[in-house]
Design an enzyme around this catalytic site. Structure first.
Site, PDB file in Angstrom:
ATOM      1  N   HIS A  85       0.827  -1.207   0.000  1.00 35.12           N
ATOM      2  CA  HIS A  85       0.000   0.000   0.000  1.00 35.12           C
ATOM      3  C   HIS A  85       0.860   1.256   0.000  1.00 35.12           C
ATOM      4  O   HIS A  85       0.341   2.349  -0.233  1.00 35.12           O
ATOM      5  CB  HIS A  85      -0.982  -0.005   1.177  1.00 35.12           C
ATOM      6  CG  HIS A  85      -0.355   0.179   2.517  1.00 35.12           C
ATOM      7  ND1 HIS A  85       0.071  -0.872   3.289  1.00 35.12           N
ATOM      8  CD2 HIS A  85      -0.093   1.298   3.235  1.00 35.12           C
ATOM      9  CE1 HIS A  85       0.562  -0.410   4.427  1.00 35.12           C
ATOM     10  NE2 HIS A  85       0.475   0.901   4.415  1.00 35.12           N
TER      11      HIS A  85
ATOM     12  N   GLY B 134       3.360   6.060   9.620  1.00 34.79           N
ATOM     13  CA  GLY B 134       4.756   6.180   9.219  1.00 34.79           C
ATOM     14  C   GLY B 134       5.520   4.886   9.350  1.00 34.79           C
ATOM     15  O   GLY B 134       6.556   4.704   8.722  1.00 34.79           O
TER      16      GLY B 134
ATOM     17  N   SER C 272       4.463   1.934   8.405  1.00 31.32           N
ATOM     18  CA  SER C 272       4.086   0.998   7.335  1.00 31.32           C
ATOM     19  C   SER C 272       5.298   0.533   6.535  1.00 31.32           C
ATOM     20  O   SER C 272       6.127   1.332   6.112  1.00 31.32           O
ATOM     21  CB  SER C 272       3.110   1.665   6.372  1.00 31.32           C
ATOM     22  OG  SER C 272       1.869   1.865   6.957  1.00 31.32           O
TER      23      SER C 272
ATOM     24  N   SER D  74       1.988  -4.358   7.590  1.00 27.66           N
ATOM     25  CA  SER D  74       0.837  -4.041   6.760  1.00 27.66           C
ATOM     26  C   SER D  74      -0.035  -2.988   7.423  1.00 27.66           C
ATOM     27  O   SER D  74      -0.380  -1.973   6.816  1.00 27.66           O
ATOM     28  CB  SER D  74       0.020  -5.307   6.488  1.00 27.66           C
ATOM     29  OG  SER D  74      -1.187  -5.013   5.817  1.00 27.66           O
TER      30      SER D  74
END
Length: 223
Positions: A80, A182, A184, A199
């Protein structure tokens, strides 16, 4: 995870089979004051890009693991994060993205070299030598630009997470490590073993795309 404004998504660990994080789709991280990209990218370091859309919205995520595919070096992170299809400042361009269902992507590490390491945020780094699968109850750590190095326990394996708007990620590792916007894409690890990339999650639970499956999909090795 968090929405694009950086607001926390309210969630509860409903079961160790399916977890729902309501209140909006997962999104790449929002900017955090004082976070700067590193000249040498280690796992957990900040990565910065902007969206191509109106307003050129800024995004921060965290680097995961350094990997090599056919002698070319990449940084593995969350899918993502790489779905925006943009260059990451001082690192390199996005190459591909896999999200939802899975949540991983890679970008070219144009200037990187040497062994892949994780930033421990105490002036040291940890070399990552192998990929593995943790045990339920095992202590593990994650590194990320917002919450730095933090540790906790594995709650479950093969977990399904629903982020809303039909976005679901299956097969994740669930831990009780809190995360913030932040983090991720940051690595989950223990010692020299890497387990996955972040995730999503919130202040009570976090979920990771398992590393061995990603390496197999890319036919990659750790740098």
């Amino acid at each position: 995870m968090f929405d694009r404004s950086g607001r926390r998504l309210v969630a509860v660990l409903l079961s160790l089979a399916t977890v729902t994080l309501p209140a909006g789709p997962i999104a790449s991280a929002s900017p955090r004051a004082g976070a700067e990209p590193q000249s040498t990218v280690n796992g957990g370091d900040a990565m910065y890009t902007v969206s191509p859309g109106p307003g050129r919205e800024p995004y921060y995520c965290s680097a995961g693991f350094a990997i090599v595919v056919e002698s070319v070096r990449y940084i593995l992170t969350a899918g993502h994060c790489t779905e925006h299809g943009l260059d990451w400042k001082d690192i390199g361009p996005n190459v591909d993205t896999h999200f939802p269902v899975t949540d991983y992507g890679r970008l070219r590490d144009v200037s990187g070299s040497g062994a892949g390491r994780v930033d421990l945020y105490d002036g040291r780094t940890q070399r990552i030598l192998r990929a593995g699968t943790p045990r339920v109850g095992q202590e593990v750590c994650k590194s990320g630009m917002s919450t730095k190095k933090t540790c906790g326990k594995v709650l479950g394996l093969n977990q399904t997470v629903n982020y809303g708007d039909g976005k679901q990620v299956i097969g994740t590792i669930a831990t009780d490590i809190p995360i913030e916007s932040g983090d991720s894409g940051g690595p989950l690890f223990s010692g020299a073993t890497g387990y996955g990339v972040l995730s999503g999650g919130n202040s009570r639970v976090s979920f990771y795309q398992p590393l061995p499956a990603v390496l197999a999909a890319y036919r990659a090795r750790l740098a």
